[in-house]
Each structure stands twice: as C-alpha cells, then as structure tokens.
Design a protein around this motif. Structure first.
Motif, PDB file in Angstrom:
ATOM      1  N   GLU A  41       0.836  -1.198   0.000  1.00  0.00           N
ATOM      2  CA  GLU A  41       0.000   0.000   0.000  1.00  0.00           C
ATOM      3  C   GLU A  41       0.876   1.255   0.000  1.00  0.00           C
ATOM      4  N   SER A  42       0.378   2.305  -0.610  1.00  0.00           N
ATOM      5  CA  SER A  42       1.056   3.601  -0.559  1.00  0.00           C
ATOM      6  C   SER A  42       0.014   4.700  -0.540  1.00  0.00           C
ATOM      7  N   GLY A  43       0.388   5.804   0.110  1.00  0.00           N
ATOM      8  CA  GLY A  43      -0.523   6.933   0.214  1.00  0.00           C
ATOM      9  C   GLY A  43      -0.237   7.733   1.457  1.00  0.00           C
ATOM     10  N   PRO A  44      -1.015   8.758   1.704  1.00  0.00           N
ATOM     11  CA  PRO A  44      -0.761   9.617   2.851  1.00  0.00           C
ATOM     12  C   PRO A  44      -1.177   8.969   4.160  1.00  0.00           C
ATOM     13  N   SER A  63     -13.112  15.873   5.982  1.00  0.00           N
ATOM     14  CA  SER A  63     -13.814  16.211   4.742  1.00  0.00           C
ATOM     15  C   SER A  63     -12.991  15.945   3.484  1.00  0.00           C
ATOM     16  N   GLN A  64     -11.702  15.695   3.634  1.00  0.00           N
ATOM     17  CA  GLN A  64     -10.878  15.415   2.470  1.00  0.00           C
ATOM     18  C   GLN A  64     -11.104  13.986   1.966  1.00  0.00           C
ATOM     19  N   THR A  65     -10.530  13.724   0.800  1.00  0.00           N
ATOM     20  CA  THR A  65     -10.603  12.397   0.192  1.00  0.00           C
ATOM     21  C   THR A  65      -9.294  11.665   0.369  1.00  0.00           C
ATOM     22  N   LEU A  66      -9.385  10.438   0.861  1.00  0.00           N
ATOM     23  CA  LEU A  66      -8.216   9.573   1.006  1.00  0.00           C
ATOM     24  C   LEU A  66      -7.979   8.845  -0.317  1.00  0.00           C
ATOM     25  N   SER A  67      -6.749   8.846  -0.764  1.00  0.00           N
ATOM     26  CA  SER A  67      -6.377   8.098  -1.963  1.00  0.00           C
ATOM     27  C   SER A  67      -5.230   7.156  -1.640  1.00  0.00           C
ATOM     28  N   LEU A  68      -5.449   5.879  -1.834  1.00  0.00           N
ATOM     29  CA  LEU A  68      -4.437   4.862  -1.582  1.00  0.00           C
ATOM     30  C   LEU A  68      -4.240   4.013  -2.833  1.00  0.00           C
ATOM     31  N   THR A  69      -3.020   3.546  -2.992  1.00  0.00           N
ATOM     32  CA  THR A  69      -2.687   2.678  -4.120  1.00  0.00           C
ATOM     33  C   THR A  69      -2.100   1.382  -3.597  1.00  0.00           C
ATOM     34  N   CYS A  70      -2.477   0.279  -4.221  1.00  0.00           N
ATOM     35  CA  CYS A  70      -1.921  -1.031  -3.905  1.00  0.00           C
ATOM     36  C   CYS A  70      -1.175  -1.550  -5.137  1.00  0.00           C
ATOM     37  N   THR A  71       0.107  -1.828  -4.948  1.00  0.00           N
ATOM     38  CA  THR A  71       0.924  -2.368  -6.019  1.00  0.00           C
ATOM     39  C   THR A  71       1.092  -3.863  -5.815  1.00  0.00           C
ATOM     40  N   ILE A  72       0.802  -4.619  -6.864  1.00  0.00           N
ATOM     41  CA  ILE A  72       0.825  -6.084  -6.801  1.00  0.00           C
ATOM     42  C   ILE A  72       2.087  -6.607  -7.465  1.00  0.00           C
ATOM     43  N   SER A  73       2.718  -7.576  -6.836  1.00  0.00           N
ATOM     44  CA  SER A  73       3.806  -8.311  -7.471  1.00  0.00           C
ATOM     45  C   SER A  73       3.558  -9.801  -7.270  1.00  0.00           C
ATOM     46  N   GLY A  74       4.024 -10.580  -8.237  1.00  0.00           N
ATOM     47  CA  GLY A  74       3.865 -12.024  -8.136  1.00  0.00           C
ATOM     48  C   GLY A  74       2.568 -12.558  -8.713  1.00  0.00           C
ATOM     49  N   ALA A  75       1.716 -11.678  -9.204  1.00  0.00           N
ATOM     50  CA  ALA A  75       0.453 -12.079  -9.840  1.00  0.00           C
ATOM     51  C   ALA A  75      -0.051 -10.916 -10.666  1.00  0.00           C
ATOM     52  N   SER A  76      -0.885 -11.242 -11.639  1.00  0.00           N
ATOM     53  CA  SER A  76      -1.509 -10.193 -12.434  1.00  0.00           C
ATOM     54  C   SER A  76      -2.846  -9.812 -11.826  1.00  0.00           C
ATOM     55  N   ARG A 106      -0.117  -0.991 -14.843  1.00  0.00           N
ATOM     56  CA  ARG A 106       0.790  -0.848 -13.698  1.00  0.00           C
ATOM     57  C   ARG A 106       0.601  -1.950 -12.653  1.00  0.00           C
ATOM     58  N   ASN A 107      -0.366  -2.816 -12.891  1.00  0.00           N
ATOM     59  CA  ASN A 107      -0.676  -3.886 -11.929  1.00  0.00           C
ATOM     60  C   ASN A 107      -0.973  -3.308 -10.543  1.00  0.00           C
ATOM     61  N   GLN A 108      -1.838  -2.313 -10.533  1.00  0.00           N
ATOM     62  CA  GLN A 108      -2.200  -1.612  -9.302  1.00  0.00           C
ATOM     63  C   GLN A 108      -3.713  -1.463  -9.216  1.00  0.00           C
ATOM     64  N   PHE A 109      -4.174  -1.276  -8.002  1.00  0.00           N
ATOM     65  CA  PHE A 109      -5.550  -0.834  -7.830  1.00  0.00           C
ATOM     66  C   PHE A 109      -5.587   0.222  -6.733  1.00  0.00           C
ATOM     67  N   THR A 110      -6.594   1.078  -6.806  1.00  0.00           N
ATOM     68  CA  THR A 110      -6.630   2.248  -5.953  1.00  0.00           C
ATOM     69  C   THR A 110      -7.950   2.333  -5.190  1.00  0.00           C
ATOM     70  N   LEU A 111      -7.868   3.051  -4.091  1.00  0.00           N
ATOM     71  CA  LEU A 111      -9.024   3.337  -3.262  1.00  0.00           C
ATOM     72  C   LEU A 111      -9.142   4.837  -3.108  1.00  0.00           C
ATOM     73  N   GLN A 112     -10.326   5.353  -3.316  1.00  0.00           N
ATOM     74  CA  GLN A 112     -10.628   6.737  -2.965  1.00  0.00           C
ATOM     75  C   GLN A 112     -11.823   6.724  -2.020  1.00  0.00           C
ATOM     76  N   LEU A 113     -11.622   7.299  -0.850  1.00  0.00           N
ATOM     77  CA  LEU A 113     -12.671   7.358   0.170  1.00  0.00           C
ATOM     78  C   LEU A 113     -12.868   8.825   0.541  1.00  0.00           C
ATOM     79  N   SER A 114     -14.031   9.340   0.208  1.00  0.00           N
ATOM     80  CA  SER A 114     -14.276  10.767   0.376  1.00  0.00           C
ATOM     81  C   SER A 114     -14.923  11.065   1.732  1.00  0.00           C
ATOM     82  N   SER A 115     -15.042  12.336   1.989  1.00  0.00           N
ATOM     83  CA  SER A 115     -15.699  12.812   3.220  1.00  0.00           C
ATOM     84  C   SER A 115     -15.141  12.142   4.463  1.00  0.00           C
ATOM     85  N   MET A 116     -13.821  12.110   4.526  1.00  0.00           N
ATOM     86  CA  MET A 116     -13.176  11.456   5.664  1.00  0.00           C
ATOM     87  C   MET A 116     -13.507  12.183   6.975  1.00  0.00           C
ATOM     88  N   SER A 117     -13.661  11.389   8.022  1.00  0.00           N
ATOM     89  CA  SER A 117     -13.908  11.919   9.356  1.00  0.00           C
ATOM     90  C   SER A 117     -12.974  11.215  10.339  1.00  0.00           C
TER      91      SER A 117
END
Length: 125
Positions: free
Chosen positions: A6-9, A15-28, A77-88
């Motif tokens: 995982e990577s991200g802040p 109220s901000q949006t969280l953005s995270l990225t997951c980088t995969i290795s060893g599988a597609s 990029r063999n990645q998937f991302t998460l965006q979660l808005s309206s953080m509290s």
C-alpha cells in the motif's frame, strides 16, 4: 509469491478524500485466482472490507461505504486504488489491500493470508 504494497498519505484532514494505491507483485491483477480487496482494521476490532475487484474487473462496494468510495484498477501498472471521500476522525484506521481466493466468504475474522503491510491513516485537522 504474491506480495502487496500500500502507498498513500498517513494523514488526511476531515472532509478530504483519502487516496491509496496497492501495487501487486507475483500475480496479475487480471488473474481469476483472486479477488482484490481494500479493507481496514481498527484496534480491538475485526477487519472491515470496504470494496473489492472481482471477476472481470467488476467492482463491489460494502453498502456502508458505497456512497463515498471509488475503487479502480490500472492493469498496465498492476495496481488498484481506493478513494474514500468525506473522511472523518471515525475513519482513522489501518488500511490494507488484500488478495482473497475467488469465491471466498466476505466475512473476515482475521486479515486474509495475502495482505499488504498496511498503512496507518489518521484523520485530523
């Protein structure tokens, strides 16, 4: 061996949006062997899944998160991302990406066998 990172802040403001990225290795990410999950776990609680990428790239969201969540994948990029808005502050937790065997139960008493190391996300002004 499948590995996830995982990577991200680690800190977001309310109220901000969280953005995270997951980088995969060893599988597609396009493999049919796994479903690709975002989940979180707070101290003293079990894992809570937020959403996942299933067969053919179809994306599913937990009902309680659906209105403020977006999950996407980048096959190049063999990645998937998460965006979660309206953080509290209640969203403060450790966030994980995970690979789960296809067809598995969506009830998790523990983190899945293939899980990233997790990223602590704190929501504070």
């Amino acid at each position: 061996q499948v590995q996830l990172q995982e990577s991200g802040p680690g800190l977001v403001k309310p109220s901000q949006t969280l953005s995270l990225t997951c980088t995969i290795s060893g599988a597609s990410i396009t493999t049919t062997d796994y479903w690709w999950f975002w989940m979180r776990q707070s101290p003293g609680k079990g894992p809570e899944w937020i959403g996942y990428i299933g067969y053919g790239g179809t994306i599913y969201y937990r009902t309680s998160f659906k209105s403020r969540t977006s999950i996407s994948r980048d096959t190049s990029r063999n990645q998937f991302t998460l965006q979660l808005s309206s953080m509290s502050p209640e969203d403060t937790s450790v966030y994980y990406c995970a690979a789960v065997d296809r067809g598995s139960s969506l009830v998790f008493s523990d983190l899945p066998r293939i899980t990233g190391q997790g990223i602590q996300v704190t929501v504070s002004s």
